[in-house]
Scaffold this active site. Structure first.
Site, mmCIF file in Angstrom:
data_model
loop_
_atom_site.group_PDB
_atom_site.id
_atom_site.type_symbol
_atom_site.label_atom_id
_atom_site.label_comp_id
_atom_site.label_asym_id
_atom_site.label_seq_id
_atom_site.Cartn_x
_atom_site.Cartn_y
_atom_site.Cartn_z
ATOM 1 C CG HIS A 254 -40.012 -50.671 10.267
ATOM 2 N ND1 HIS A 254 -39.726 -50.373 8.949
ATOM 3 C CD2 HIS A 254 -39.069 -51.571 10.656
ATOM 4 C CE1 HIS A 254 -38.659 -51.059 8.564
ATOM 5 N NE2 HIS A 254 -38.240 -51.799 9.590
ATOM 6 C CD GLU A 255 -38.383 -53.109 13.917
ATOM 7 O OE1 GLU A 255 -38.394 -54.297 13.521
ATOM 8 O OE2 GLU A 255 -37.476 -52.314 13.629
ATOM 9 C CG HIS A 258 -39.656 -56.245 9.855
ATOM 10 N ND1 HIS A 258 -39.527 -56.308 8.481
ATOM 11 C CD2 HIS A 258 -38.803 -55.260 10.262
ATOM 12 C CE1 HIS A 258 -38.639 -55.423 8.078
ATOM 13 N NE2 HIS A 258 -38.195 -54.763 9.134
ATOM 14 C CG HIS A 264 -35.781 -53.953 5.614
ATOM 15 N ND1 HIS A 264 -34.708 -54.605 6.177
ATOM 16 C CD2 HIS A 264 -36.351 -53.244 6.629
ATOM 17 C CE1 HIS A 264 -34.629 -54.305 7.458
ATOM 18 N NE2 HIS A 264 -35.619 -53.495 7.766
ATOM 19 C CB CYS A 265 -40.356 -51.472 1.224
ATOM 20 S SG CYS A 265 -41.074 -50.937 -0.348
ATOM 21 C CB CYS A 270 -42.244 -47.975 1.691
ATOM 22 S SG CYS A 270 -43.305 -49.213 2.485
ATOM 23 C CB CYS A 292 -45.658 -52.390 1.865
ATOM 24 S SG CYS A 292 -43.931 -52.807 1.493
#
Length: 359
Positions: A254-255, A258, A264-265, A270, A292
């Site tokens: 996740h990070e 970014h 953020h979705c 997601c 995404c």
């Protein structure tokens, strides 16, 4: 509880764009890739679920943000993408990640393999673990929970100073809790997208952190001296369970997402959804939604079916590497299978996606 359902037109536009060049780019994708991503806006799609908000404390309710569609991602002039000179994801452990050196090394191998499959086509390198003292960061004992915490801003500065020349990004990971400033209780992680650095803690992902059985509290409350890092000798490290491994993989990808420019979705359930608390983070899927996924593919350039097969292979490979581990001593040599029980449902989901891709 609230289910966020976007119209077919909204989702299709978010995925394809209104820009003729980006639509043309999409239409040149492999037919199977288009078929899978088109599931985003199919009325009876059963691969990609809508977002469900469970309370007002969930991220979308408490942190209003403008959504990012593919066109906005693609045209973001501040977005940084991997290039031949800067194409490696470096991961820097801060302290040990397992309760023996060997377990720590195995856990690192598992995370490395997962990241290489998830960001298929990019290299992932783990740097040698460094001690907390090597970072020269500030630290404290949390007044409420009595557990050790290290300062995120100082860790980010350390990572920036030690970022390799060929790094796309460098992220620190640790089993020590984090805080960004004195007034904050804690933070799961923090990143500087412009610098391509981040630091993330898995300390709160252990099974006992939020219970009275948690063993990581400093037994005798004490005032810490900023230069005395001996307080970190033999600090508590949670057991590497399947759930902790899954949570670690989620946070790490996740990070790094970014840092690749994905915000953020807010389209479908997601991995890139924001999360305000552990319960919400656990509800997030391991997969990215089609919108995404297109962003990720555009940034890295992978073949989607090959990426999915690499993820299945990571789950099916019981152990990464030849060495084993033991909970007793680092000198004893015991086989340590990769704890992937928590990934089994996701494996079945990936196989369904592969079936759509290869239809």
């Amino acid at each position: 509880m609230q289910v966020l359902r976007h119209s077919e037109h909204t989702l299709k536009t978010a995925l394809l764009s209104k820009n003729p060049d980006l639509v043309s780019q999409y239409e040149k994708l492999d037919a199977g890739e288009q078929r899978l991503m088109n599931e985003a806006f199919q009325p009876r799609n059963n691969l990609f679920e809508p977002i469900t908000l469970h309370s007002q404390s969930d991220w979308i309710s408490s942190h209003p943000e403008a959504p990012q569609d593919f066109e906005q991602f693609f045209s973001d002039r501040y977005r940084k993408a991997p290039c031949p000179k800067k194409h490696i994801i470096y991961i820097q452990p801060i302290g040990f990640l397992g309760n023996t050196r060997v377990i720590s090394e195995e856990y690192i191998k598992w995370l490395k393999g997962y990241c290489e499959a998830f960001f298929y086509g990019l290299k992932v390198k783990f740097l040698e673990p460094v001690s907390v003292s090597a970072t020269k960061c500030s630290f404290r004992v949390n007044e409420n929970t009595q557990n050790l915490q290290i300062h995120t801003g100082h860790i980010l500065a350390f990572l920036k100073r030690n970022k390799p020349e060929d790094a796309f990004c460098i992220v620190g990971i640790t089993m020590i809790d984090l805080y960004p400033r004195d007034s904050w209780n804690f933070v799961f992680g923090q990143a500087s997208l412009s610098s391509g650095v981040g630091i993330f803690s898995f300390a709160r992902y252990g099974k006992d952190f939020y219970t009275s059985k948690y063993e990581g509290s400093v037994k005798v409350p004490q005032r810490t001296v900023s230069s005395d890092y001996s307080i970190f000798d033999n600090y508590y490290i949670p057991e590497i369970t399947s759930v902790l491994l899954l949570r670690s993989c989620k946070t790490l990808t996740h990070e790094i997402g970014h840092i690749l420019g994905l915000r953020h979705c807010q389209w479908l359930a997601c991995l890139m959804q924001g999360s305000n608390h552990l319960e919400e983070s656990d509800r997030r899927p391991l997969n990215v939604c089609p919108i995404c996924l297109r962003k990720l593919q555009s940034a890295i350039g992978f073949n989607i079916v090959e990426r999915y097969k690499a993820l299945v292979k990571w789950i099916d490979d019981e152990s990464c590497g030849e060495s084993g581990a033991t909970p007793k001593s680092s000198s004893e040599h015991v086989y340590l299978p990769k704890p992937v029980e928590a990934f089994k449902d996701w494996r079945e989901w990936i196989l369904r996606c592969i079936a759509v891709l290869e239809k």
